[in-house]
Scaffold this motif. Structure first.
Motif, PDB file in Angstrom:
ATOM      1  N   ILE A  59      -0.189   7.056  -0.242  1.00  0.00           N
ATOM      2  CA  ILE A  59       0.142   7.511  -1.603  1.00  0.00           C
ATOM      3  C   ILE A  59       1.651   7.604  -1.770  1.00  0.00           C
ATOM      4  O   ILE A  59       2.213   7.126  -2.766  1.00  0.00           O
ATOM      5  N   CYS A  98       4.018   5.345  -4.317  1.00  0.00           N
ATOM      6  CA  CYS A  98       4.904   5.996  -5.301  1.00  0.00           C
ATOM      7  C   CYS A  98       6.352   5.556  -5.087  1.00  0.00           C
ATOM      8  O   CYS A  98       7.066   5.279  -6.062  1.00  0.00           O
ATOM      9  N   ILE A 103      -3.323  16.401  -6.230  1.00  0.00           N
ATOM     10  CA  ILE A 103      -2.405  15.583  -5.442  1.00  0.00           C
ATOM     11  C   ILE A 103      -1.633  16.460  -4.468  1.00  0.00           C
ATOM     12  O   ILE A 103      -1.457  16.105  -3.303  1.00  0.00           O
ATOM     13  N   ILE A 142      -9.284   8.966  -5.026  1.00  0.00           N
ATOM     14  CA  ILE A 142      -8.451   7.850  -4.602  1.00  0.00           C
ATOM     15  C   ILE A 142      -8.560   6.696  -5.597  1.00  0.00           C
ATOM     16  O   ILE A 142      -7.564   6.054  -5.935  1.00  0.00           O
ATOM     17  N   LEU A 168      -6.413   7.460  -8.555  1.00  0.00           N
ATOM     18  CA  LEU A 168      -5.008   7.235  -8.208  1.00  0.00           C
ATOM     19  C   LEU A 168      -4.698   5.739  -8.222  1.00  0.00           C
ATOM     20  O   LEU A 168      -3.651   5.328  -8.734  1.00  0.00           O
ATOM     21  N   CYS A 169      -5.607   4.947  -7.679  1.00  0.00           N
ATOM     22  CA  CYS A 169      -5.430   3.486  -7.703  1.00  0.00           C
ATOM     23  C   CYS A 169      -5.361   2.967  -9.130  1.00  0.00           C
ATOM     24  O   CYS A 169      -4.511   2.117  -9.445  1.00  0.00           O
ATOM     25  N   PHE A 224      -5.380  -0.529  -1.845  1.00  0.00           N
ATOM     26  CA  PHE A 224      -4.998   0.763  -1.264  1.00  0.00           C
ATOM     27  C   PHE A 224      -5.262   0.772   0.238  1.00  0.00           C
ATOM     28  O   PHE A 224      -4.419   1.195   1.024  1.00  0.00           O
TER      29      PHE A 224
END
Length: 80
Positions: free
Chosen positions: A11, A15, A36, A52, A55-56, A66
Motif C-alpha cells: 500500500i 501511494c 487504513i 484491499i 483500495l485497488c 496488487f
C-alpha cells in the motif's frame, strides 16, 4: 516478512508511486481513514480482501496487480 507487513508495504509503495497520501487514498477508495490507519499500525489483524479491493479500485489497479509482486510470491506459509 509476514503477509500483513507485505500488504502494508505494498500500500505504501503504491501511494509513493502515485505521490498520494494515505488520507487521499482513503478518499479515492471510499475506505475510512481509520481502516487504513489500522492496517498501517498493525491494529487490523486481517485486512480483508474486500478492503484491499476497494483500495485497488481507488488506485486504479486490479487485485492481480496488487498481489503480483516478488514479495507476495516469496511469502512462506504462515500456518505451521
Amino acid at each position: 516478512m509476514n503477509t500483513k507487513a507485505v500488504v502494508k508495504n505494498r500500500i505504501l509503495e503504491l501511494c509513493n508511486e502515485r505521490n498520494i497520501s494515505l488520507n487521499y487514498l482513503a478518499h479515492l477508495s471510499a475506505v475510512p481513514p481509520s481502516t487504513i490507519k489500522n492496517i498501517m499500525y498493525d491494529v487490523s489483524k486481517n485486512p480483508g480482501i474486500v478492503t484491499i479491493k476497494l483500495l485497488c479500485d481507488g488506485l486504479g489497479i486490479s487485485l492481480y496487480d496488487f498481489f503480483d509482486t516478488e514479495a507476495f510470491k516469496s511469502l512462506e506459509q504462515e500456518i505451521r
